[in-house]
Write an enzyme that holds these catalytic residues in place. Structure first.
Site, PDB file in Angstrom:
ATOM      1  N   ILE A 294     -28.091 -28.316 -14.840  1.00 54.30           N
ATOM      2  CA  ILE A 294     -29.526 -28.352 -14.603  1.00 54.30           C
ATOM      3  C   ILE A 294     -29.745 -29.555 -13.691  1.00 54.30           C
ATOM      4  CG2 ILE A 294     -29.934 -29.654 -16.766  1.00 54.30           C
ATOM      5  CD1 ILE A 294     -32.723 -28.328 -16.873  1.00 54.30           C
ATOM      6  N   SER A 295     -30.399 -29.326 -12.558  1.00 52.14           N
ATOM      7  CA  SER A 295     -30.498 -30.361 -11.532  1.00 52.14           C
ATOM      8  C   SER A 295     -31.272 -31.578 -12.018  1.00 52.14           C
ATOM      9  CB  SER A 295     -31.183 -29.802 -10.279  1.00 52.14           C
ATOM     10  OG  SER A 295     -30.355 -28.861  -9.640  1.00 52.14           O
ATOM     11  N   GLN A 296     -30.958 -32.700 -11.406  1.00 58.29           N
ATOM     12  CA  GLN A 296     -31.695 -33.945 -11.657  1.00 58.29           C
ATOM     13  C   GLN A 296     -33.170 -33.705 -11.316  1.00 58.29           C
ATOM     14  OE1 GLN A 296     -30.244 -37.093  -9.184  1.00 58.29           O
ATOM     15  NE2 GLN A 296     -31.744 -38.582  -9.898  1.00 58.29           N
TER      16      GLN A 296
END
Length: 216
Positions: free
Chosen positions: A65-67
């Site tokens: 899950i992206s920053q």
């Protein structure tokens, strides 16, 4: 599924939004969407303490899950307008898609990992988000549904896929991290005419690699 969003969660999100603002994201529509989307519900409950830290986190199938800052930065570059038709390449956890839907976009999202595709198809509608889901190879895009006002790639690609450029309407914008697996340069590509594209570079990032084909 427990879809609770407590006052504590909302307070943590508010602090996250302020941290993202300090890092340079100024688009209030993006910040409002980050404020509203319950990121903790996109992560395994045992990792809830990481949900509102500004960092990427593994979600399975070799993906992350992206920053939050990266999601906000890409969304700001995309300049999403209400009712924009947006193609997202790499559904992953579904978090970026939820942010785009929250901003008023019509989202078409494609995922090559069946495990993630099946999971997110249930999760997002449970949370009230209804993008159009597709299982397939992101390099090919969705030619039968184009052209798109905006295209966002959420994995590091070695080059900008030509098929995606042709699915961008004239005046449309594509945002993608491009480069080798170690790090990528964030590109904003604007289609000026049928044959011309304007490219801008916006710093370096690290994404999981964009893979070809589909996984059964």
């Amino acid at each position: 599924m427990d879809t609770r969003d407590s006052l504590r969660h909302q307070g943590m999100r508010k602090r996250l939004v302020e941290a993202i603002r300090i890092k340079g994201v100024r688009d209030e529509r993006v910040l409002n969407a980050i404020q509203k989307v319950p990121r903790h519900l996109f992560m395994d409950s045992s990792f809830i303490q990481f949900a509102y830290k500004d960092q990427a986190f593994p979600i399975g199938a070799g993906q992350t899950i992206s920053q939050p800052f990266t999601v906000a930065f890409q969304s700001q570059l995309l300049d999403v307008q209400p009712s924009d038709k947006v193609l997202e390449v790499g559904t992953g956890s579904g978090y970026q898609a939820a942010v785009l839907v929250e901003m008023g976009a019509q989202v078409y999202t494609i995922e090559r990992q069946r495990e993630l595709y099946m999971k997110v198809q249930q999760l997002l509608p449970d949370l009230g988000y209804h993008p159009k889901f597709f299982f397939g190879d992101g390099y090919k895009g969705l030619p039968t549904y184009g052209p798109f006002d905006k295209i966002i790639i959420t994995a590091g690609a070695p080059v900008i896929p030509q098929d995606l450029l042709t699915q961008l309407r004239v005046g449309g914008v594509l945002v993608a991290p491009i480069g080798p697996t170690e790090k990528q340069v964030m590109y904003k590509v604007t289609r000026i005419s049928e044959e011309e594209y304007e490219k801008e570079k916006h710093g370096t990032f690290v994404f999981v690699p964009m893979l070809k084909g589909t996984v059964n």
